[in-house]
Design a protein around this motif. Structure first.
Motif, PDB file in Angstrom:
ATOM      1  N   GLN A   3      10.775 -17.376   5.165  1.00 42.24           N
ATOM      2  CA  GLN A   3      11.479 -18.596   5.565  1.00 42.24           C
ATOM      3  C   GLN A   3      12.564 -18.963   4.556  1.00 42.24           C
ATOM      4  O   GLN A   3      13.675 -19.340   4.936  1.00 42.24           O
ATOM      5  CB  GLN A   3      10.483 -19.740   5.746  1.00 42.24           C
ATOM      6  CG  GLN A   3       9.516 -19.479   6.904  1.00 42.24           C
ATOM      7  CD  GLN A   3       8.707 -20.700   7.297  1.00 42.24           C
ATOM      8  OE1 GLN A   3       8.703 -21.707   6.606  1.00 42.24           O
ATOM      9  NE2 GLN A   3       8.007 -20.618   8.412  1.00 42.24           N
ATOM     10  N   GLU A   4      12.241 -18.806   3.289  1.00 39.58           N
ATOM     11  CA  GLU A   4      13.239 -19.107   2.244  1.00 39.58           C
ATOM     12  C   GLU A   4      14.442 -18.181   2.358  1.00 39.58           C
ATOM     13  O   GLU A   4      15.596 -18.622   2.287  1.00 39.58           O
ATOM     14  CB  GLU A   4      12.618 -18.941   0.847  1.00 39.58           C
ATOM     15  CG  GLU A   4      11.699 -20.079   0.429  1.00 39.58           C
ATOM     16  CD  GLU A   4      10.820 -19.671  -0.756  1.00 39.58           C
ATOM     17  OE1 GLU A   4      11.310 -18.924  -1.633  1.00 39.58           O
ATOM     18  OE2 GLU A   4       9.658 -20.095  -0.794  1.00 39.58           O
ATOM     19  N   LEU A   6      15.520 -16.536   4.928  1.00 33.28           N
ATOM     20  CA  LEU A   6      16.256 -16.806   6.165  1.00 33.28           C
ATOM     21  C   LEU A   6      17.147 -18.041   6.009  1.00 33.28           C
ATOM     22  O   LEU A   6      18.329 -18.022   6.364  1.00 33.28           O
ATOM     23  CB  LEU A   6      15.248 -17.005   7.306  1.00 33.28           C
ATOM     24  CG  LEU A   6      15.770 -17.027   8.736  1.00 33.28           C
ATOM     25  CD1 LEU A   6      16.590 -15.796   9.060  1.00 33.28           C
ATOM     26  CD2 LEU A   6      14.596 -17.125   9.712  1.00 33.28           C
ATOM     27  N   LYS A   7      16.574 -19.090   5.467  1.00 33.75           N
ATOM     28  CA  LYS A   7      17.350 -20.328   5.288  1.00 33.75           C
ATOM     29  C   LYS A   7      18.526 -20.113   4.340  1.00 33.75           C
ATOM     30  O   LYS A   7      19.625 -20.624   4.556  1.00 33.75           O
ATOM     31  CB  LYS A   7      16.442 -21.450   4.781  1.00 33.75           C
ATOM     32  CG  LYS A   7      15.543 -22.032   5.880  1.00 33.75           C
ATOM     33  CD  LYS A   7      14.525 -23.014   5.324  1.00 33.75           C
ATOM     34  CE  LYS A   7      13.615 -23.549   6.426  1.00 33.75           C
ATOM     35  NZ  LYS A   7      12.444 -24.234   5.875  1.00 33.75           N
ATOM     36  N   ASP A  30       5.073 -11.803  10.676  1.00 37.27           N
ATOM     37  CA  ASP A  30       6.346 -11.990   9.962  1.00 37.27           C
ATOM     38  C   ASP A  30       7.396 -12.611  10.884  1.00 37.27           C
ATOM     39  O   ASP A  30       8.170 -13.482  10.479  1.00 37.27           O
ATOM     40  CB  ASP A  30       6.866 -10.642   9.438  1.00 37.27           C
ATOM     41  CG  ASP A  30       6.079 -10.145   8.232  1.00 37.27           C
ATOM     42  OD1 ASP A  30       5.037 -10.757   7.909  1.00 37.27           O
ATOM     43  OD2 ASP A  30       6.496  -9.150   7.616  1.00 37.27           O
ATOM     44  N   GLU A  33       6.706 -16.215  11.386  1.00 36.85           N
ATOM     45  CA  GLU A  33       7.088 -16.999  10.209  1.00 36.85           C
ATOM     46  C   GLU A  33       8.581 -17.355  10.269  1.00 36.85           C
ATOM     47  O   GLU A  33       8.978 -18.481   9.984  1.00 36.85           O
ATOM     48  CB  GLU A  33       6.782 -16.185   8.940  1.00 36.85           C
ATOM     49  CG  GLU A  33       6.557 -17.062   7.725  1.00 36.85           C
ATOM     50  CD  GLU A  33       6.168 -16.241   6.504  1.00 36.85           C
ATOM     51  OE1 GLU A  33       6.771 -16.485   5.449  1.00 36.85           O
ATOM     52  OE2 GLU A  33       5.279 -15.369   6.600  1.00 36.85           O
ATOM     53  N   ALA A  34       9.393 -16.380  10.672  1.00 35.02           N
ATOM     54  CA  ALA A  34      10.834 -16.637  10.837  1.00 35.02           C
ATOM     55  C   ALA A  34      11.083 -17.575  12.019  1.00 35.02           C
ATOM     56  O   ALA A  34      11.921 -18.483  11.951  1.00 35.02           O
ATOM     57  CB  ALA A  34      11.575 -15.315  11.046  1.00 35.02           C
ATOM     58  N   TYR A  35      10.323 -17.379  13.077  1.00 33.82           N
ATOM     59  CA  TYR A  35      10.430 -18.183  14.296  1.00 33.82           C
ATOM     60  C   TYR A  35      10.198 -19.668  13.983  1.00 33.82           C
ATOM     61  O   TYR A  35      10.860 -20.549  14.542  1.00 33.82           O
ATOM     62  CB  TYR A  35       9.410 -17.672  15.306  1.00 33.82           C
ATOM     63  CG  TYR A  35       9.334 -18.406  16.622  1.00 33.82           C
ATOM     64  CD1 TYR A  35      10.118 -18.023  17.700  1.00 33.82           C
ATOM     65  CD2 TYR A  35       8.443 -19.477  16.798  1.00 33.82           C
ATOM     66  CE1 TYR A  35      10.035 -18.679  18.920  1.00 33.82           C
ATOM     67  CE2 TYR A  35       8.345 -20.138  18.016  1.00 33.82           C
ATOM     68  CZ  TYR A  35       9.148 -19.740  19.074  1.00 33.82           C
ATOM     69  OH  TYR A  35       9.063 -20.401  20.278  1.00 33.82           O
ATOM     70  N   GLU A  36       9.265 -19.920  13.071  1.00 35.38           N
ATOM     71  CA  GLU A  36       8.929 -21.312  12.738  1.00 35.38           C
ATOM     72  C   GLU A  36      10.069 -22.062  12.046  1.00 35.38           C
ATOM     73  O   GLU A  36      10.056 -23.287  11.990  1.00 35.38           O
ATOM     74  CB  GLU A  36       7.650 -21.354  11.891  1.00 35.38           C
ATOM     75  CG  GLU A  36       6.403 -21.272  12.757  1.00 35.38           C
ATOM     76  CD  GLU A  36       5.181 -20.752  12.005  1.00 35.38           C
ATOM     77  OE1 GLU A  36       5.175 -20.818  10.755  1.00 35.38           O
ATOM     78  OE2 GLU A  36       4.250 -20.261  12.670  1.00 35.38           O
ATOM     79  N   THR A  37      11.061 -21.337  11.538  1.00 36.18           N
ATOM     80  CA  THR A  37      12.233 -22.027  10.958  1.00 36.18           C
ATOM     81  C   THR A  37      13.217 -22.437  12.054  1.00 36.18           C
ATOM     82  O   THR A  37      14.233 -23.055  11.781  1.00 36.18           O
ATOM     83  CB  THR A  37      13.006 -21.107   9.985  1.00 36.18           C
ATOM     84  OG1 THR A  37      13.645 -20.061  10.737  1.00 36.18           O
ATOM     85  CG2 THR A  37      12.112 -20.521   8.932  1.00 36.18           C
ATOM     86  N   HIS A  39      14.484 -19.981  14.075  1.00 33.59           N
ATOM     87  CA  HIS A  39      15.274 -18.790  14.399  1.00 33.59           C
ATOM     88  C   HIS A  39      14.732 -18.124  15.658  1.00 33.59           C
ATOM     89  O   HIS A  39      13.517 -18.027  15.837  1.00 33.59           O
ATOM     90  CB  HIS A  39      15.262 -17.791  13.228  1.00 33.59           C
ATOM     91  CG  HIS A  39      16.277 -16.711  13.399  1.00 33.59           C
ATOM     92  ND1 HIS A  39      17.616 -16.917  13.159  1.00 33.59           N
ATOM     93  CD2 HIS A  39      16.157 -15.435  13.838  1.00 33.59           C
ATOM     94  CE1 HIS A  39      18.275 -15.799  13.429  1.00 33.59           C
ATOM     95  NE2 HIS A  39      17.410 -14.889  13.849  1.00 33.59           N
TER      96      HIS A  39
END
Length: 215
Positions: A3-4, A6-7, A30, A33-37, A39
């Motif tokens: 997440q970090e 990606l952001k 994984d 985890e990206a989806y939860e931001t 994305h």
């Protein structure tokens, strides 16, 4: 960490640049985890992996097929794939049109240009590109929205910039007549150079998810 990463990458991108998170070989956890931001755009390069992830993960994910696509595999992804990046022949385009027709949809694609000075990469030359663009009326179930290309895998930044600049100039030449909107170039190692040279879609994997495990 995902997440970090990606952001951080997203906050550094100019407006109008689309980020495809390349999730190939990565587990569903994984991706979630990206989806939860927030994305939603993910890229896969193997048809089997792409279809199983499509079935198992949230349905609002926009899946991109970014790898070399064999004609006999098109039917498996035709019902759902959002964008096919690497269309490198007229025969592949015909098959995509056929399968998209069966799936009752219009398939967005990018035509893959050969810009790298190394000979191993797939892609069209400009004459082949022209030939395909002039025949698009024959493929009502395909919409060519742009071009993509991969630079040589090298530390020579000037060479990478030269190859991206070449693709950008080809894109500029045809974009008005054929309503092209997307220029996809740049990966983890070279996307800042790609953006400097006009890319508005980048494919980033290891900088988000960490190094890949091919074991």
């Amino acid at each position: 960490m995902i997440q970090e990463n990606l952001k951080k990458i997203k906050s550094s991108l100019p407006q109008g640049v689309t980020l495809v998170a390349v999730s190939k070989t990565k587990p569903n956890g994984d991706i979630l985890e990206a989806y939860e931001t927030g994305h939603r755009i993910f890229g896969e390069n193997k048809v089997q992996e792409l279809t199983s992830k499509y079935e198992e993960l949230p349905k609002d994910i926009e899946w991109h097929m970014i790898g070399h696509l064999q004609r006999n595999k098109v039917k498996y992804i035709a019902p759902f794939v959002k964008l096919i990046h690497g269309v490198d022949s007229l025969r592949l385009l015909k098959e995509i049109n056929k399968q998209a027709k069966k799936a009752e949809r219009v398939q967005d694609v990018l035509l893959q240009m050969h810009i790298a000075e190394e000979s191993t990469k797939f892609g069209l030359d400009e004459n082949e590109l022209k030939e395909i663009l002039e025949q698009l009326d024959e493929f009502p179930h395909v919409r060519v929205i742009g071009l993509m290309g991969m630079a040589t895998f090298t530390d020579d930044k000037a060479k990478i910039a030269r190859e991206f600049s070449l693709l950008a100039s080809i894109f500029e030449k045809y974009k008005r007549d054929y309503q092209l909107t997307t220029l996809s170039m740049g990966m983890s190692g070279d996307y800042p150079i790609a953006i400097e040279n006009g890319s508005n879609m980048i494919r980033v994997g290891s900088s988000i998810f960490g190094e890949r495990n091919y074991g």
